[in-house]
Every structure is written in C-alpha cells, then in structure tokens.
Design an enzyme around this catalytic site. Structure first.
Site, PDB file in Angstrom:
ATOM      1  N   SER A  38      30.435  38.409  -7.079  1.00 27.44           N
ATOM      2  CA  SER A  38      30.092  39.328  -8.164  1.00 27.44           C
ATOM      3  C   SER A  38      28.721  39.024  -8.745  1.00 27.44           C
ATOM      4  CB  SER A  38      31.164  39.253  -9.262  1.00 27.44           C
ATOM      5  OG  SER A  38      32.421  39.663  -8.770  1.00 27.44           O
ATOM      6  N   GLY A 112      32.881  47.303  -2.624  1.00 29.20           N
ATOM      7  CA  GLY A 112      32.868  48.181  -3.783  1.00 29.20           C
ATOM      8  C   GLY A 112      31.609  48.045  -4.606  1.00 29.20           C
ATOM      9  N   ARG A 140      38.229  54.640  -1.586  1.00 27.32           N
ATOM     10  CA  ARG A 140      38.005  53.957  -2.863  1.00 27.32           C
ATOM     11  C   ARG A 140      37.401  54.919  -3.889  1.00 27.32           C
ATOM     12  NH1 ARG A 140      36.324  47.732  -2.263  1.00 27.32           N
ATOM     13  NH2 ARG A 140      37.238  47.819  -4.353  1.00 27.32           N
ATOM     14  N   SER A 187      35.919  48.921 -13.260  1.00 27.34           N
ATOM     15  CA  SER A 187      34.851  48.513 -14.173  1.00 27.34           C
ATOM     16  C   SER A 187      33.494  48.570 -13.490  1.00 27.34           C
ATOM     17  CB  SER A 187      35.108  47.097 -14.685  1.00 27.34           C
ATOM     18  OG  SER A 187      34.999  46.152 -13.628  1.00 27.34           O
ATOM     19  N   GLN A 188      33.474  48.624 -12.159  1.00 30.88           N
ATOM     20  CA  GLN A 188      32.199  48.687 -11.437  1.00 30.88           C
ATOM     21  C   GLN A 188      31.422  49.958 -11.749  1.00 30.88           C
ATOM     22  OE1 GLN A 188      33.300  48.145  -7.332  1.00 30.88           O
ATOM     23  NE2 GLN A 188      33.567  45.934  -7.540  1.00 30.88           N
ATOM     24  N   GLU A 330      41.810  40.617  -9.834  1.00 29.77           N
ATOM     25  CA  GLU A 330      41.522  40.026  -8.531  1.00 29.77           C
ATOM     26  C   GLU A 330      42.286  38.716  -8.309  1.00 29.77           C
ATOM     27  OE1 GLU A 330      37.303  37.761  -9.260  1.00 29.77           O
ATOM     28  OE2 GLU A 330      37.354  39.944  -9.452  1.00 29.77           O
TER      29      GLU A 330
END
Length: 454
Positions: A38, A112, A140, A187-188, A330
C-alpha cells in the site's frame, strides 16, 4: 535477481499443488518481511506527480508494484532501480514528467491500487490512456470512480459498462472542484482522488456519501503520505477532505515492512505454538496491519515489542471472538484461519466490502473451510466460524494471495492440505513460500541472506 528486483525462483509458477508443511513442533523464528504494498504504490504515484525526483528506499518488489511501475513508465515517468540497503531488492528512483504521456495502454493485472490510482492520472496525459486488467479482476468495482472522475472533468469512455476496460481521453490537466462519491465498495476510490488532487487545477473538496467507509486506515495512510510531501489535507467534516492545488515535493521515502503480510507468520505461532518475531515493526503506523497487536492479544497470544521487533508467543490456545474488522478487512483471511482452531465460535463482521477484492473472499473462505470438514457461514456483512475437526484436502487460492496464505496457515495443523496455486502470493510477497519454509526450519533469522543461500 531480475531488473525488477526479485528472484524468479521465489516467484516460481506454483500451479502444481503446493503441499502445506505441517509444523512438527513449537516455532522459534525471526522473520523479515518485504515492504508495504500500500505504501509502495502510493509513494510511486506521488513521486510520479512530484516537482522533482524521489527515491523509494526498501520498496516492495512484487506483481502489484511491478504493475504500478509498468503503468507509470507507460505514462512516461522515469523509474530506475538502484542498489540500496533493503533485504529484498533495489531502491527505486523516480523522475516525473509533465504532462504525462498518452496514446498508451495500462494493464492493471489484479492490482486494485493500479486501476483506482492510475485512472485519476489518465486525465493528466496528452492523449488517450486505456486501462484494462486480468480477466479475474474485471469484476472489481469501478463505477463510483468513473462517475467521480467525470465530475471533476476527466473524459472517460467506458462503453456504458461502468467497469474496466475503459479509455481516459487525457487533455493534460484536470479541473477538480467539489465532488461527492459513495466509496462504500472501496476506500481506494477516496485515496486515488486525494493522491491526484494537488495536481488538479483547483484542487478538490471530496465528500463520501455512503453509509459506511471501509479501511479508514488506508485513507489515513494516503493523507499522511501527502503530508510528508508538503500537501496539507483538511478534514472539514467526517467523511470530507479538502486538498488544495499545489506542488508535491520530490523526496526520499523509506517504505515500512508490510504489516498485513506479516500477519500469517505471527498467527503461525498461535496455531503451532512457540514464538515468531517480525523485525522492523514501526512504533506507529497507519497500516491496518498495525491492529494485529491488539487483535492477536484478544485471541489469546502474548504480544511484546522490543528493539523495533514484534514477537507473538502462542501455545495457550486460541479464543473465539466477535470482531469488527471494517478498518482492517485485509486481515480477515488470517483471523479466519485462527478462528477455525479457536475454543469457541467467532463472528467477523464489518467486512462486506471484501466480496469485491481479488475474489469474493467471504464466499471463498467459507467454501474452502467446508471442503476440509469445517463449519462456517456467510453473513450479510461477515462470517461466522464454528471450530470443527479438519482433514486434509485441496485448498483453492481463487487467484487471491491472502486465500493462499490462509491455506498455508491451516496446513500447519492439518496434514494433507494442498494449496492449488501458492504462486499467487507473488502479487504482494513473491518470497512467501521460502519465508514460510524457513520459519518452520528455525531458529534462524529468515531474511534475504538466508534465501540467497538456499
């Protein structure tokens, strides 16, 4: 070691079934894990948009980070590998360009972060940028992101499908402004917009409109990464962010170890007994994996920190729990594996959004545990796990790195578990199979040096 920074042997194609090794006694191992996916991908985006070169120190080298590097290079950004002090490969030196280059295709693979973050960058290109993905990732969620980008002036042709593949018709700049988005699915969406916002003509005022917002630590991570590069993000209201237009500083950034990728190793001590230590554990982190210290303690582990390392000691049983994992979805696959061996049923909730990850993680976890004789039930927003005796069998990874590591965890205590594709761990940790075996072979420090010697 390849130019991409990791050994092909460690990311070997493991489509042949991988026999999960059984722990033959209490563990005693020290593990060093690669950098955070991340953080690596956020810092790559910010470095690509910065006002000068940046160096990422000890970044992650994996399928996901390689996809991000390929995407940014396709947009004209200079990214070079240079020797560094990290255990798992070179540092990355990023030289930005402006405007970004168009007339290109970006293959997001299963990442993602690539599909959500690079979509926002497409508007800065001087031509068309087509985004596509692996067939297993075309499902997705992207509709909310497409709608939000259109609202800030990005020209997107999605053929009316509200999903990948689609083409961003870049005009070299993005207007920005006020925008409302329902980011309940990921949230991405918020992070992708916030990362690009300083380069918008007028910045952005972003408001989340949904009933829930999962993985808030990842948004906090984005805000902190921006702050480190001189961009102050205001929070005028809950679920609201204001990012002014302005420069993003180029600078050297050290990447923390991936705490969520450390989760299976720490959990192993609870299933097999003994202790596992992970080095380089930060005193403070926005990574959702930082919640492991509290979660594992609640489930019965003894957790201690000393000299920058975190140690989990098991052997006193695993407690059933009711946990809200909305901020750390996650971690669900690892906590699920622990719950399968607990002394009472567990309920994990606040995780409906993980149905839209690499696979429907709720359905996949339930189905795979049942195939080994276990009992688990899908809930609207979670999973109920009832511990039962388990037997060996085939554990399907579903093209999902975290499903694969869950199979490895269960196999510590259940002979005969075979993971159909352990190679999918290369998405975020190509070294996983070797690190896992070395953990079981302890007591030695599991590190890059040990892997090079093997």
């Amino acid at each position: 070691m390849t130019a991409d920074g990791y050994s092909p042997a460690l990311a070997r194609d493991a489509r042949d079934h991988w026999s999960a090794p059984v722990a033959d006694g209490a563990l005693r191992a020290t593990v060093t894990v690669p950098g955070s996916k991340s953080l690596t991908n956020r810092e790559l985006i910010l470095a690509a948009l910065a006002d000068g070169p940046s160096r990422l120190i000890s970044p992650l080298h994996s399928d996901d980070s390689a996809r991000m590097i390929e995407a940014l290079r396709a947009l004209g950004v200079g990214i070079e590998y240079e020797p560094g002090s990290g255990h798992f490969g070179d540092d990355l030196v990023v030289t930005p360009v402006w405007p970004l280059r168009g007339s290109t295709v970006v293959d997001c693979g299963q990442a993602g972060t690539v599909m959500r973050f690079v979509a926002a960058l497409g508007g800065f290109a001087d031509g068309d940028v087509t985004l596509t993905a692996h067939e297993s990732a075309l499902h997705r969620p992207m509709g909310a992101m497409i709608s939000a980008l259109r609202d800030v002036g990005v020209d997107i042709d999605d053929g009316g499908h509200w999903a990948l593949p689609f083409t961003v018709r870049g005009h070299g700049h993005v207007r920005g402004g006020e925008i409302t988005i329902d980011a309940s699915a990921s949230s991405q969406f918020v992070s992708g917009l916030l990362l690009a916002a300083p380069r918008f003509d007028v910045g952005i005022h972003l408001v989340h409109s949904g009933d829930r917002l999962p993985s808030m630590p990842h948004i906090d991570m984005t805000v902190e990464a921006l702050a480190h590069r001189g961009v102050h993000v205001e929070r005028p209201e809950a679920g609201g962010w204001i990012v002014p237009a302005g420069a993003i500083r180029g600078k050297d950034i050290a990447i923390e170890p991936d705490l969520s990728n450390a989760a299976p190793f720490l959990a192993a001590a609870m299933i097999a007994g003994g202790q596992v230590t992970v080095t380089g554990w930060p005193a403070r982190s926005t990574q959702p994996g930082a919640m492991l210290t509290d979660i594992l303690a609640v489930m019965g582990a003894r957790v201690s920190r000393r000299g920058g390392a975190l140690t989990v000691t098991g052997g006193n049983g695993i407690r059933g729990v009711d946990l809200d994992l909305s901020a750390a979805g996650e971690l669900t696959p690892t906590i699920f594996a622990l719950a399968a061996f607990a002394d009472a049923p567990s309920t994990l909730y606040g995780i409906g959004h993980i149905r839209g990850h690499e696979t429907d993680r709720i359905a996949a976890l339930v189905g795979e545990l049942r195939s080994l004789g276990g009992e688990a039930h899908e809930l609207a927003d979670g999973i109920r796990i009832v511990p039962r005796p388990l037997h060996g069998g085939l554990w399907h990874a579903h093209h999902d790195h975290r499903l694969a590591t869950t199979g490895a965890l269960i196999g510590l205590a259940v002979p005969g578990v075979q993971v159909d594709d352990i190679g999918t761990t290369a998405k975020t940790m190509p070294e996983f199979p070797q690190l896992w075996q070395d953990m079981l072979d302890g007591p030695v420090e599991v590190s890059a040096e040990a892997m090079r010697a093997s």
